[in-house]
Scaffold this motif. Structure first.
Motif, PDB file in Angstrom:
ATOM      1  N   ILE A 143      -6.360   7.294   0.478  1.00 32.94           N
ATOM      2  CA  ILE A 143      -4.998   7.130   0.999  1.00 32.94           C
ATOM      3  C   ILE A 143      -5.043   6.943   2.510  1.00 32.94           C
ATOM      4  N   MET A 145       0.414   5.872  -3.316  1.00 33.65           N
ATOM      5  CA  MET A 145       0.641   7.281  -3.647  1.00 33.65           C
ATOM      6  C   MET A 145       1.037   7.444  -5.112  1.00 33.65           C
ATOM      7  N   LYS A 186       2.440   6.521   5.591  1.00 34.01           N
ATOM      8  CA  LYS A 186       1.595   5.565   4.861  1.00 34.01           C
ATOM      9  C   LYS A 186       2.002   4.171   5.264  1.00 34.01           C
ATOM     10  N   VAL A 219      -3.466   9.846   7.160  1.00 33.16           N
ATOM     11  CA  VAL A 219      -3.164   8.470   7.582  1.00 33.16           C
ATOM     12  C   VAL A 219      -2.859   8.433   9.072  1.00 33.16           C
ATOM     13  N   MET A 251      -1.383  11.530   3.234  1.00 32.70           N
ATOM     14  CA  MET A 251      -0.436  10.944   4.177  1.00 32.70           C
ATOM     15  C   MET A 251      -0.581  11.555   5.564  1.00 32.70           C
ATOM     16  N   SER A 256       0.805  -1.232   0.000  1.00 32.34           N
ATOM     17  CA  SER A 256       0.000   0.000   0.000  1.00 32.34           C
ATOM     18  C   SER A 256       0.832   1.275   0.000  1.00 32.34           C
ATOM     19  N   THR A 257       2.137   1.192   0.290  1.00 26.02           N
ATOM     20  CA  THR A 257       2.956   2.400   0.207  1.00 26.02           C
ATOM     21  C   THR A 257       3.056   2.882  -1.244  1.00 26.02           C
ATOM     22  N   SER A 297      -6.500   3.580   3.112  1.00 26.99           N
ATOM     23  CA  SER A 297      -5.828   2.560   2.300  1.00 26.99           C
ATOM     24  C   SER A 297      -6.828   1.642   1.614  1.00 26.99           C
TER      25      SER A 297
END
Length: 634
Positions: free
Chosen positions: A377, A329, A545, A518, A515, A325-326, A380
């Protein structure tokens, strides 16, 4: 007395023979005299020189290797004195007997005996070769006692490399070893032919080899008939190698290593998003480079190679993992840049998305409902990014991924760095001979499938997003200078000077806002509190993230059975990832964390990233210049 005819004939024959013999003797004496004249008069200088060369040997002196220091001037690689046994060959005569005698004294072993025989036979101009290094007093005494029976063997005081921090800096500094044939390629430095010379094999020792090696000196010595040194006639000292000041902050490196030591295997990279300086880079487990400096044994080498945790492998630059999931972005930025979605676009998530007869699941079983890019984001949401990836297309995603640093080796300069894989249509066709499919795009949208990256690349991606979209490159070297050379510390930089990646600033700002959310309200909202349970101070707020990368595909049966990560063997558990930057109001540092088989990014990698980033922001190493003063004074 009556004269007989035969007597006259015999007398004439004798006279002729005498004349012939006398003439031959005269020729031989003339030749001998001529040869003596040639040797003693005409070529007297030549043979005088040869005789002098037999009496006097010119030997190269290895230069002192440059020091390696951290950004505050603390030593990372230094030199220490080392007693070593040396031997010279007498043009191949008596080498076998000499080696056997040395074996009786030092118990060399077959491998060392073979090496010593080879080097003695190849030695030029009676250059000494190393028998054994790092001698103890007992070994020195034993050798001196047997010295009369060991022609050409002597004790020398040399230098060996010492690594004060051992395992902590092993992957960054690397180690030195004997010069191999492949090390000589493209280098004509005669000092590399010396058996006492050491060559950088990994890490900074290798990448800066040519600058920290220095220039050789020379010594003239008088030797006796058996090659033993009688006296030293002349000495010209070599030029020490350049000292190197690294960007690493040793105190922070220790903090990071302490923070991740509870985990079996992983990596952390901390980077200055303005200058590109690598502040800390930890890969666990490591190894002790001092074992290589003193001479590693076969048993020690085999143990390192056979370890399933790969301690010789620098995971920060050579370990490749699905970013999970990083990577979302990248997908979000590609979708925004291609106008496949707008900042206000909302996409549905019902918990899964179908493509033909295949279900692509979201991590949240019931789904996230309708979300925009910032919310997606923050939460996620997999389904949002499946659809965003489909709309943007593989070509745009691959382009943005490349611009953010994926799929290529960075400018860090360390040997062994992996480019990872940023898949594309052409990549799949070339590597697998198959066309790109829609399912491949869905997998890439959430950082799975063919995609893999190094922790260094994740730090670069985070830095380029955090600095507003500038192509900052990682850097390990602050300064390099010969001893006593004047150094001026660089002026602090607060704005990036790297070229722009030409992203829409509003789109980059949206990614950064996602971010921030998050940590504020999303999958890592528990990180708003520090390790003591207190709310992070406003000036140290950070964005991040989470990421959880699958090692194996989860089957429908496993989903229905509710099999947890704890029920799987260690090597089949998910990798845990977390990337972050801070402070949010004025970004300066980026951090990436990967814990191999750590199960969940938010729970395992997240707290490490939070603690490391908070420590970095509090110390603010970009403002430290004391290392320049210490380096200049050495």
């Amino acid at each position: 007395m009556r004269y007989r005819k035969g007597d006259g004939e015999r007398s004439g024959l004798f006279t002729r023979r005498s004349l012939l013999l006398g003439g031959a003797q005269a020729v031989l004496l003339s030749a001998l005299a001529g040869r003596l004249y040639q040797l003693q008069v005409i070529e007297t200088q030549r043979f005088s020189t040869l005789a002098e060369e037999n009496r006097i040997n010119l030997r190269l002196l290895p230069p002192s290797r440059g020091l390696i220091l951290d950004r505050s001037g603390q030593p990372l690689a230094v030199n220490r004195n080392n007693f070593r046994a040396m031997a010279t060959s007498d043009r191949g005569r008596g080498i076998d007997q000499l080696v056997e005698r040395l074996d009786q004294i030092f118990s060399l072993g077959e491998a060392e005996k073979t090496r010593l025989l080879r080097e003695l036979r190849r030695s030029r101009n009676a250059q000494p070769v190393v028998v054994r290094e790092n001698l103890g007093w007992e070994e020195v005494a034993r050798l001196e006692f047997n010295a009369p029976d060991l022609p050409g063997v002597f004790i020398d005081l040399g230098q060996t490399r010492d690594y004060p921090e051992g395992e902590l800096m092993s992957h960054i500094i690397g180690y030195t070893g004997r010069v191999a044939d492949e090390d000589l390629a493209g280098r004509d430095d005669p000092v590399l032919q010396l058996s006492t010379m050491r060559f950088g094999k990994k890490g900074v020792e290798r990448s800066l080899e040519d600058s920290i090696r220095g220039r050789a000196g020379a010594v003239q010595v008088e030797v006796n008939a058996v090659g033993r040194v009688v006296r030293e006639l002349d000495r010209t000292e070599g030029q020490p190698g350049s000292n190197a000041l690294l960007t690493i902050d040793l105190d922070l490196q220790r903090f990071v290593a302490e923070r991740v030591k509870e985990h079996q295997s992983g990596s952390v990279v901390v980077m200055d998003i303005i200058t590109g300086d690598i502040i800390a880079m930890v890969s666990t487990p490591g190894f002790d480079p001092n074992t290589f400096a003193r001479g590693i044994t076969q048993a020690e080498w085999r143990e390192l190679l056979d370890s399933p945790e790969r301690p010789l492998h620098n995971k920060a630059i050579a370990g490749v993992y699905p970013p999970g999931s990083t990577y979302k972005m990248v997908t979000a930025l590609a979708a925004l840049e291609s106008k496949a979605i707008e900042p206000w676009t909302r996409l549905p998530c019902a918990g899964h998305l179908e493509l033909g007869n295949i279900k692509f699941h979201c991590w949240l079983r019931g789904g996230h409902g309708s979300t925009n890019v910032v919310e997606a984001i923050a939460q996620s949401c997999d389904c949002f990014f499946y659809e965003a990836a489909r709309k943007a297309g593989i070509d745009r995603i691959a382009d943005v991924g490349n611009r953010l640093g994926f799929g290529r080796i960075s400018d860090l300069g360390l040997p062994g760095e992996s480019p990872g894989i940023q898949p594309s249509r052409s990549w799949k066709q070339e590597k697998l001979g198959k066309p790109w499919q829609h399912g491949d795009t869905f997998n890439l949208g959430i950082g799975q499938g063919f995609m893999n990256a190094t922790p260094m690349q994740l730090a670069i991606m985070t830095a380029r997003i955090a600095n507003g979209g500038y192509e900052v490159q990682p850097n390990l070297l602050l300064a390099s200078a010969t001893p006593r050379e004047e150094l001026a510390p660089p002026k602090p930089r607060d704005k990036p000077t790297a070229p722009s990646l030409r992203f829409n600033p509003q789109h980059v700002a949206l990614i950064r806002e996602g971010m921030i959310q998050v940590v504020a309200s999303g999958t890592a909202n528990h990180l708003r509190l520090d390790a003591k349970g207190k709310l992070v101070e406003p000036q140290f707020r950070f964005a991040g993230k989470t990421g959880t990368a699958q090692v194996k595909r989860i089957t429908e049966r496993e989903r229905d059975m509710g099999i947890t990560q704890d029920q799987l063997p260690w090597h089949l558990r998910h990798h845990a990832l977390f990337v972050c930057y801070g402070p949010v109001d004025n970004p300066r540092y980026a951090c990436s964390v990967i814990i191999e088989h750590g199960k969940a990014g938010g729970a395992t990698a997240g707290p490490i990233g939070r603690d490391v980033l908070l420590e970095v922001m509090k110390r603010d190493p970009s403002r430290r210049t004391d290392g320049f003063r210490k380096m200049a004074s050495r």
